[in-house]
Design a protein around this motif. Sequence first.
Motif, short mmCIF file in Angstrom:
data_model
loop_
_atom_site.label_atom_id
_atom_site.label_comp_id
_atom_site.label_asym_id
_atom_site.label_seq_id
_atom_site.Cartn_x
_atom_site.Cartn_y
_atom_site.Cartn_z
N ASP A 311 0.83 -1.22 0.00
CA ASP A 311 0.00 0.00 0.00
C ASP A 311 0.86 1.26 0.00
OD1 ASP A 311 -2.32 -1.47 -0.03
OD2 ASP A 311 -2.59 -1.43 2.15
N ASP A 312 1.95 1.23 0.78
CA ASP A 312 2.84 2.39 0.82
C ASP A 312 3.51 2.62 -0.54
OD1 ASP A 312 2.27 2.96 3.43
OD2 ASP A 312 3.98 1.88 4.26
N LEU A 313 3.95 1.53 -1.17
CA LEU A 313 4.59 1.66 -2.46
C LEU A 313 3.61 2.17 -3.51
CD1 LEU A 313 7.37 1.10 -3.84
CD2 LEU A 313 6.33 -0.97 -4.75
N LEU A 314 2.37 1.70 -3.46
CA LEU A 314 1.35 2.18 -4.39
C LEU A 314 1.07 3.66 -4.19
CD1 LEU A 314 -0.74 1.59 -6.59
CD2 LEU A 314 -2.34 0.89 -4.79
N ALA A 315 0.97 4.08 -2.93
CA ALA A 315 0.74 5.50 -2.64
C ALA A 315 1.90 6.36 -3.13
CB ALA A 315 0.53 5.70 -1.14
N ALA A 316 3.13 5.86 -2.94
CA ALA A 316 4.30 6.61 -3.42
C ALA A 316 4.33 6.65 -4.94
CB ALA A 316 5.58 5.98 -2.87
N SER A 317 3.97 5.55 -5.58
CA SER A 317 3.98 5.49 -7.06
C SER A 317 2.96 6.47 -7.65
CB SER A 317 3.66 4.07 -7.52
OG SER A 317 4.61 3.15 -7.03
N ASN A 318 1.84 6.66 -6.98
CA ASN A 318 0.83 7.60 -7.46
C ASN A 318 1.30 9.05 -7.41
OD1 ASN A 318 -1.30 5.84 -8.21
ND2 ASN A 318 -1.85 5.54 -6.05
N ARG A 319 2.37 9.32 -6.65
CA ARG A 319 2.88 10.68 -6.51
C ARG A 319 4.03 10.97 -7.48
NH1 ARG A 319 1.67 12.89 -1.15
NH2 ARG A 319 0.15 11.52 -0.18
N LEU A 320 4.48 9.96 -8.21
CA LEU A 320 5.62 10.16 -9.11
C LEU A 320 5.34 11.25 -10.14
CD1 LEU A 320 6.61 6.42 -9.71
CD2 LEU A 320 7.90 8.11 -8.39
N SER A 321 4.13 11.26 -10.67
CA SER A 321 3.80 12.21 -11.72
C SER A 321 3.71 13.64 -11.19
CB SER A 321 2.47 11.81 -12.37
OG SER A 321 2.09 12.74 -13.37
N CYS A 322 3.00 13.84 -10.07
CA CYS A 322 2.81 15.19 -9.55
C CYS A 322 4.13 15.78 -9.03
CB CYS A 322 1.74 15.21 -8.47
SG CYS A 322 2.10 14.22 -7.02
#
Length: 401
Positions: A311-322
């Motif tokens: 879950d933490d990795l998914l949340a971090a991955s979602n922030r890569l673009s912004c």
Amino acid sequence: MEPTVNGEPSWSPLQLLPRASLTLSGLLEIDVDDGEVELLCRKEVELRSNSTGPLPNPGMGGAWVDRNIDLIVSLTTHRLFFTNKDNKGSWFLHHSNIYNLSVSGGGITFKLPKLVLNTYALGELKLCFRSCNKWKDRDDCHKLLQKALDRKAWETQNKLQQKQLTSNKIAARKVGVDAILSKNALRHKEAAQLTDLAFDGDADDLLQEAAELVKIIQKYVSTLELSGENVNNHEQAQLTDMLSNMGMISALSKSDLLISNRSLNDFYNILARQLADFLLPKLKSAGGGISLTDAYCLFNRARGTNLVSPDDLLAASNRLSCLRLKMSLRTFPSGVKVIQQDAFDDIQMAKKLQTLCTTNPLTLMQVSRELHIPSLLAKEQLLAAERLGYLCRDTTLETTW
């Protein structure tokens, strides 16, 4: 952000420190070759100069301001880093510039807890802690900084050079094959003694020997890579890759950051930047994309025991673009999630696949081998090329072309 007085530019203690280098994702660049390791990170810290007058003007003009407020302080085995809250710049103070360390504040005066640094170049500096856990922050920083000053890890490189010089002198007493055998035997003996000392002792002993352990790992990697040029050995390639990815220089856990009063938002932002730094060279060799599952396995292997949850990795991955880290999380229509470089172009990939299929039709596994990518990603690229009209599918009793 530079300090100002009445809207005019000014200079402060921070501007008198050397600038710190940052990674491509904006994290502090730690000196790997010198065995530097990040120990602690705290926010809401104020840097003050306790000098009676202004410090030398670095040529900025304006008025002197004796403090910088609302900084993020990161402590390593070699340096103290000061970063603006808006992450627009970072400066550092090397531990070799500190000759005395003490604490002040508290008691019946109700003053802020402070860490007093007596430096050779800038006189007396004070770190004032203002967070809700300011007393613990000050004590933690004082304890780790004092250990770092006592350990003097920045002198390790000179010690390594002296040790290498001694080994060379011993080996030079002999000639021919005897000299080569003696040098190898001495090197293996030193490596065995080092590992016994580092892993049989406590964490401080391990940290003291970290630089030499890194040197040994790098030596084995180089040796294996050289032998791999002549021998096609799958096990050697696996071992080389494993040693190359051992450990991360900075792997602060979620609990470490929450203790330092940093929010989950800060944790995910830092994790996203760490992930970007880690994946960028791998994405180039993987054709521009890597599945989220593969990224999770590789990233956690590099972090050792300090693992992150899915879950933490998914949340971090979602922030890569912004965060504009040159990569982003992409979800294909099938639901497969991939971390992909922003420069990746579906049309260019479709044209490449079209070229591959010009002479003979290719199956999914053949495309996977040709592009050196997992079959899961190969399937998604084929489907994308089909949707764009560059390829057509031929399903037979044998297979799908």
